[in-house]
Design a protein around this motif. Structure first.
Motif, PDB file in Angstrom:
ATOM      1  N   UNK A 129      23.070  29.362  38.431  1.00  0.00           N
ATOM      2  CA  UNK A 129      22.521  28.435  39.656  1.00  0.00           C
ATOM      3  C   UNK A 129      23.710  27.612  40.006  1.00  0.00           C
ATOM      4  N   UNK A 130      24.916  27.760  39.719  1.00  0.00           N
ATOM      5  CA  UNK A 130      26.075  26.668  40.085  1.00  0.00           C
ATOM      6  C   UNK A 130      27.239  27.382  40.970  1.00  0.00           C
ATOM      7  N   UNK A 131      26.568  28.432  41.543  1.00  0.00           N
ATOM      8  CA  UNK A 131      27.719  29.072  42.452  1.00  0.00           C
ATOM      9  C   UNK A 131      27.279  29.285  43.970  1.00  0.00           C
ATOM     10  N   UNK A 132      27.721  28.947  45.099  1.00  0.00           N
ATOM     11  CA  UNK A 132      27.349  29.367  46.456  1.00  0.00           C
ATOM     12  C   UNK A 132      28.125  30.465  46.737  1.00  0.00           C
ATOM     13  N   UNK A 133      27.298  31.587  47.297  1.00  0.00           N
ATOM     14  CA  UNK A 133      27.993  32.741  47.828  1.00  0.00           C
ATOM     15  C   UNK A 133      28.072  32.693  49.491  1.00  0.00           C
ATOM     16  N   UNK A 134      29.464  32.835  49.748  1.00  0.00           N
ATOM     17  CA  UNK A 134      29.598  32.694  51.118  1.00  0.00           C
ATOM     18  C   UNK A 134      29.478  34.481  51.928  1.00  0.00           C
ATOM     19  N   UNK A 135      28.492  34.626  52.685  1.00  0.00           N
ATOM     20  CA  UNK A 135      28.288  35.757  53.071  1.00  0.00           C
ATOM     21  C   UNK A 135      28.797  35.865  54.672  1.00  0.00           C
ATOM     22  N   UNK A 136      29.431  35.094  55.108  1.00  0.00           N
ATOM     23  CA  UNK A 136      29.847  34.967  56.662  1.00  0.00           C
ATOM     24  C   UNK A 136      31.237  34.821  56.830  1.00  0.00           C
TER      25      UNK A 136
END
Length: 254
Positions: A129-136
């Motif tokens: 719960x400490x990772x942001x995933x960039x899908x853009x």
């Protein structure tokens, strides 16, 4: 405790050299920065074309996030480095140190349709719960793309950049490098486990959160790790500490 600009230069040079030693770098690409002003807008960053393994404290460039003339100097940073780190230091002033790499296993994870890192062992659980995933992903980190990416981070330490690589942000160089190292280790374990084709042993959310909290409460881990790395370089590559006259003059005037 606040560190002088000279200390920040030395510590960031250490991070570059260890990134090369651990094969976390990619040719003359990738970039690290650390803020030196209170608002984060003045920061140190690596010059374009200098290999991570040869970075010295005095090689690092002092640039301003609001001044595109930073790209006009003969030793200018890489154009994507300046754009991305300028946007991040402007928009995320709490992120004092920013490390961006295309390290092997984190980038492999960023290439999967599902880039989540499941809690299969305690290094993975450290980032639960400490990772942001960039899908853009929309091309190299220039202009609007740099601004878009810079606003995704929030209060998370890891930005996994889909189709691209990984970005780590932390209040100190030691913490950022420790996170980079352990995130890459976690990704390596996960990718290796996937390669077996066998069912994964995934911990419950409760256990993952507990283990993550234990990591965060572990006393002085990142500083002890980084001090050990500096000690090795002090014996084997002491030139990483070398300053140049301009860098020394700037430090003396603070």
């Amino acid at each position: 405790m606040n560190q002088s600009v000279e200390q920040l230069r030395i510590r960031l040079a250490c991070a570059f050299r260890w990134a090369a030693r651990l094969n976390l770098h990619e040719s003359i690409a990738n970039h690290f920065s650390v803020a030196v002003s209170g608002d984060g807008r003045e920061f140190l960053i690596n010059p374009y074309g200098k290999h991570f393994s040869q970075i010295r404290a005095g090689d690092l460039l002092l640039v301003n996030a609001d001044d595109p003339a930073s790209l006009d100097r003969p030793d200018a940073p890489d154009i994507t480095a300046w754009a991305l780190h300028s946007a991040l230091h402007r928009n995320q002033p709490h992120a004092r140190c920013i490390l961006h790499t295309h390290s092997k296993y984190a980038t492999a994870l960023a290439c999967l349709a599902d880039s989540r890192l499941p809690p299969i062992e305690q290094n993975c659980m450290r980032f639960f719960e400490r990772v942001v995933i960039d899908e853009g992903f929309d091309g190299m980190g220039l202009g609007d793309e740099a601004e878009r990416v810079s606003r995704l981070l929030g209060n998370k330490p890891i930005l996994l950049m889909g189709n691209h690589g990984v970005l780590v942000a932390a209040p100190t160089i030691a913490q950022a490098f420790d996170d980079l190292y352990y995130f890459e280790r976690a990704c390596e374990t996960y990718i290796t486990a996937l390669s077996t084709g066998r069912e994964l042993r995934i911990a419950s959310d409760e256990i993952a959160r507990k283990t993550c909290r234990q990591w965060l409460e572990y006393p002085g881990f990142a500083d002890k790790h980084f001090n050990a790395l500096m000690g090795i370089l002090d014996e084997e590559e002491p030139e990483y500490r070398q300053m140049n006259p301009l860098a020394t003059a700037y430090t003396a005037n603070l």
